[in-house]
Design an enzyme around this catalytic site. Structure first.
Site, mmCIF file in Angstrom:
data_model
loop_
_atom_site.group_PDB
_atom_site.id
_atom_site.type_symbol
_atom_site.label_atom_id
_atom_site.label_comp_id
_atom_site.label_asym_id
_atom_site.label_seq_id
_atom_site.Cartn_x
_atom_site.Cartn_y
_atom_site.Cartn_z
ATOM 1 N N HIS A 299 0.606 -2.522 -1.397
ATOM 2 C CA HIS A 299 1.621 -3.280 -0.858
ATOM 3 C C HIS A 299 1.691 -4.476 -0.585
ATOM 4 O O HIS A 299 0.668 -5.456 -1.049
ATOM 5 C CB HIS A 299 2.261 -3.484 0.884
ATOM 6 C CG HIS A 299 2.554 -1.664 0.867
ATOM 7 N ND1 HIS A 299 3.587 -0.617 1.469
ATOM 8 C CD2 HIS A 299 1.129 -0.568 1.594
ATOM 9 C CE1 HIS A 299 3.211 0.256 2.054
ATOM 10 N NE2 HIS A 299 1.715 0.366 1.529
ATOM 11 N N HIS B 85 8.953 3.084 -4.064
ATOM 12 C CA HIS B 85 7.917 2.340 -3.696
ATOM 13 C C HIS B 85 7.468 1.827 -3.526
ATOM 14 O O HIS B 85 6.912 0.385 -2.674
ATOM 15 C CB HIS B 85 7.815 3.391 -1.752
ATOM 16 C CG HIS B 85 8.403 4.277 -0.951
ATOM 17 N ND1 HIS B 85 9.925 3.906 -0.637
ATOM 18 C CD2 HIS B 85 8.759 5.339 -1.854
ATOM 19 C CE1 HIS B 85 10.818 5.033 -0.539
ATOM 20 N NE2 HIS B 85 10.111 6.288 -1.211
ATOM 21 N N THR C 299 4.089 4.472 7.297
ATOM 22 C CA THR C 299 4.621 2.840 7.076
ATOM 23 C C THR C 299 6.076 2.951 6.256
ATOM 24 O O THR C 299 6.311 2.141 6.502
ATOM 25 C CB THR C 299 3.733 1.308 6.665
ATOM 26 O OG1 THR C 299 3.444 1.614 5.180
ATOM 27 C CG2 THR C 299 2.379 0.809 7.883
ATOM 28 N N HIS D 155 -2.383 3.488 -2.827
ATOM 29 C CA HIS D 155 -1.226 2.801 -3.287
ATOM 30 C C HIS D 155 -0.931 0.807 -2.505
ATOM 31 O O HIS D 155 -2.136 1.020 -1.788
ATOM 32 C CB HIS D 155 0.468 3.743 -2.949
ATOM 33 C CG HIS D 155 -0.119 3.242 -1.293
ATOM 34 N ND1 HIS D 155 -0.853 4.514 -0.992
ATOM 35 C CD2 HIS D 155 0.520 2.349 -0.444
ATOM 36 C CE1 HIS D 155 -0.414 4.663 0.582
ATOM 37 N NE2 HIS D 155 -0.229 3.207 0.919
ATOM 38 N N GLU E 94 0.769 -5.379 5.207
ATOM 39 C CA GLU E 94 1.191 -4.621 6.105
ATOM 40 C C GLU E 94 0.774 -5.182 7.595
ATOM 41 O O GLU E 94 2.289 -6.158 8.289
ATOM 42 C CB GLU E 94 1.294 -3.035 6.346
ATOM 43 C CG GLU E 94 1.948 -3.055 4.251
ATOM 44 C CD GLU E 94 2.848 -1.595 4.632
ATOM 45 O OE1 GLU E 94 2.101 -0.145 5.000
ATOM 46 O OE2 GLU E 94 4.179 -0.904 4.975
ATOM 47 N N HIS F 286 -4.109 1.250 0.576
ATOM 48 C CA HIS F 286 -4.276 1.719 1.399
ATOM 49 C C HIS F 286 -4.817 2.679 0.702
ATOM 50 O O HIS F 286 -4.184 3.862 -0.254
ATOM 51 C CB HIS F 286 -2.778 1.850 1.917
ATOM 52 C CG HIS F 286 -2.240 1.191 3.128
ATOM 53 N ND1 HIS F 286 -1.310 1.361 3.296
ATOM 54 C CD2 HIS F 286 -3.150 -0.226 3.911
ATOM 55 C CE1 HIS F 286 -0.591 -0.171 4.592
ATOM 56 N NE2 HIS F 286 -1.860 -0.176 4.471
HETATM 57 C C1 SBB Z 1 4.908 13.205 4.655
HETATM 58 C C2 SBB Z 1 5.147 12.121 3.709
HETATM 59 C C3 SBB Z 1 4.265 12.197 2.432
HETATM 60 C C4 SBB Z 1 4.934 10.917 2.015
HETATM 61 N N1 SBB Z 1 4.850 9.613 1.948
HETATM 62 C C5 SBB Z 1 3.462 9.470 2.459
HETATM 63 O O1 SBB Z 1 2.156 11.324 1.479
HETATM 64 C C6 SBB Z 1 3.141 8.227 2.582
HETATM 65 C C7 SBB Z 1 1.038 7.578 2.710
HETATM 66 C C8 SBB Z 1 0.449 6.886 3.091
HETATM 67 C C9 SBB Z 1 2.145 5.916 3.813
HETATM 68 S S1 SBB Z 1 0.889 4.357 4.391
HETATM 69 N N2 SBB Z 1 1.985 3.143 3.282
HETATM 70 O O2 SBB Z 1 1.468 4.546 5.552
HETATM 71 O O3 SBB Z 1 -0.567 4.323 4.352
HETATM 72 C C10 SBB Z 1 3.199 6.240 3.817
HETATM 73 C C11 SBB Z 1 3.653 7.575 2.998
HETATM 74 C C12 SBB Z 1 5.677 13.541 1.876
HETATM 75 C C13 SBB Z 1 5.241 14.211 1.555
HETATM 76 C C14 SBB Z 1 5.929 15.312 0.402
HETATM 77 C C15 SBB Z 1 6.656 15.166 1.057
HETATM 78 N N3 SBB Z 1 7.833 16.313 0.784
HETATM 79 C C16 SBB Z 1 9.082 15.649 0.749
HETATM 80 C C17 SBB Z 1 9.550 14.318 1.503
HETATM 81 C C18 SBB Z 1 7.649 14.968 1.744
HETATM 82 C C19 SBB Z 1 7.222 13.171 1.847
HETATM 83 ZN ZN ZN Z 2 0.881 1.911 2.465
#
Ligand code: SBB
Ligand code: ZN
Length: 260
Positions: free
Chosen positions: A95, A63, A198, A93, A105, A118
């Site tokens: 975008h 992503h 997001t 990270h 975003e 972010h």
């Molecule tokens: C709970 C979500 C996490 C993965 N995603 C993130 O950590 C994350 C963090 C920040 C943002 S933003 N763009 O808003 O800053 C978007 C996503 C996550 C963590 C462990 C996991 N195990 C399986 C699935 C899974 C997903």
């Molecule tokens: Zn982000």
């Protein structure tokens, strides 16, 4: 695209099928309208204690490109502003778009920046793990920083020089001694509101702190992000990683507050 068809690379407008919270009451990002934000004298400045931060690795998660930190203690935290506790830095990270005029975003009065950084933090005072915090309404605090295009950013090369090592989805490499303080703009004035992740699972667990001032990076530096791939080394399809931003979501009556 076959990946879209395969449902692997789903577009933001399709996320609600698997994640109904996509139509929730506190989704992110949003369009920020400065003169509609309420100046709140009780909002103190944000404080970033990153001096003892420990970066560990840089990776391509399919992503975005992510730099992860050691979050086993309070060595690097954000506090103050809208936050009742210190929140631990876990990762940062980016975008970005496919051309300079879009990629962020959050938007400001309908205008996009070329990219958005972010810095993701979690409330280790109230929750035991990041995953637990990621599902709590006050679990995460994400610091958003806009990237504008112009001159080279003097420190971004440390990141862009490592991108060739994480070209493919699922690749990861060591990335030590990087302090994200070098990516901050001169002013820490900010907008803040209650929102969400997001990207799926879109949990409504984020206290957003979006800095008003962008940092400047060059088109050349930003172009290096676009050589990353959404696809893994073993896949025959090579999909350039770009436009990995979610468009603004309905405000649904939320208040955006502004620091002084
Ligand atoms: C709970 C979500 C996490 C993965 N995603 C993130 O950590 C994350 C963090 C920040 C943002 S933003 N763009 O808003 O800053 C978007 C996503 C996550 C963590 C462990 C996991 N195990 C399986 C699935 C899974 C997903
Ligand atoms: Zn982000």
């Amino acid at each position: 695209l076959s990946l879209l068809f395969l449902g692997w690379l789903t577009s933001p407008s399709a996320w609600h099928n698997k994640y109904p919270v996509a139509h929730g009451s506190r989704q992110s990002p949003i369009d920020i309208v400065p003169h509609q934000a309420s100046r709140d004298p009780n909002l103190s400045q944000i404080v970033l204690n990153y001096d003892r931060c420990t970066s560990i690795n840089i990776s391509n998660n399919g992503h975005s490109v992510v730099v992860e930190f050691d979050d086993t203690d309070d060595r690097s935290v954000i506090q103050g502003g809208p936050l009742d506790n210190p929140y631990r830095l876990k990762q940062f990270h980016f975008h970005w778009g496919e051309k300079g005029c879009e990629g962020s975003e959050h938007t400001v009065s309908g205008n996009s920046y070329a990219s958005e950084l972010h810095l993701v933090h979690w409330n280790a005072v109230k929750y035991k793990t990041f995953d637990e915090a990621a599902t709590a309404p006050d679990g995460l605090a994400v610091l958003g920083i806009f990237l504008d295009t112009g001159d080279d950013h003097r420190w971004l090369h440390t990141i862009t020089d490592a991108l060739y090592m994480v070209k493919f989805k699922g690749s990861i490499t060591d990335f030590k001694d990087f302090n994200p303080k070098c990516l901050l703009p001169s002013s820490l004035h900010y907008w803040t509101y209650l929102g969400s992740l997001t990207t799926p699972p879109l949990h409504e667990s984020v206290i957003w702190i979006v800095l008003k001032d962008p940092i400047t990076v060059s088109e050349k530096q930003l172009g290096k992000f676009r050589m990353l791939l959404f696809t893994g080394e073993e896949e025959d399809q090579r999909l350039r990683m770009e436009n990995n931003f979610r468009p603004p979501q309905p405000l649904k009556g939320r208040k955006v507050r502004s620091s002084n």
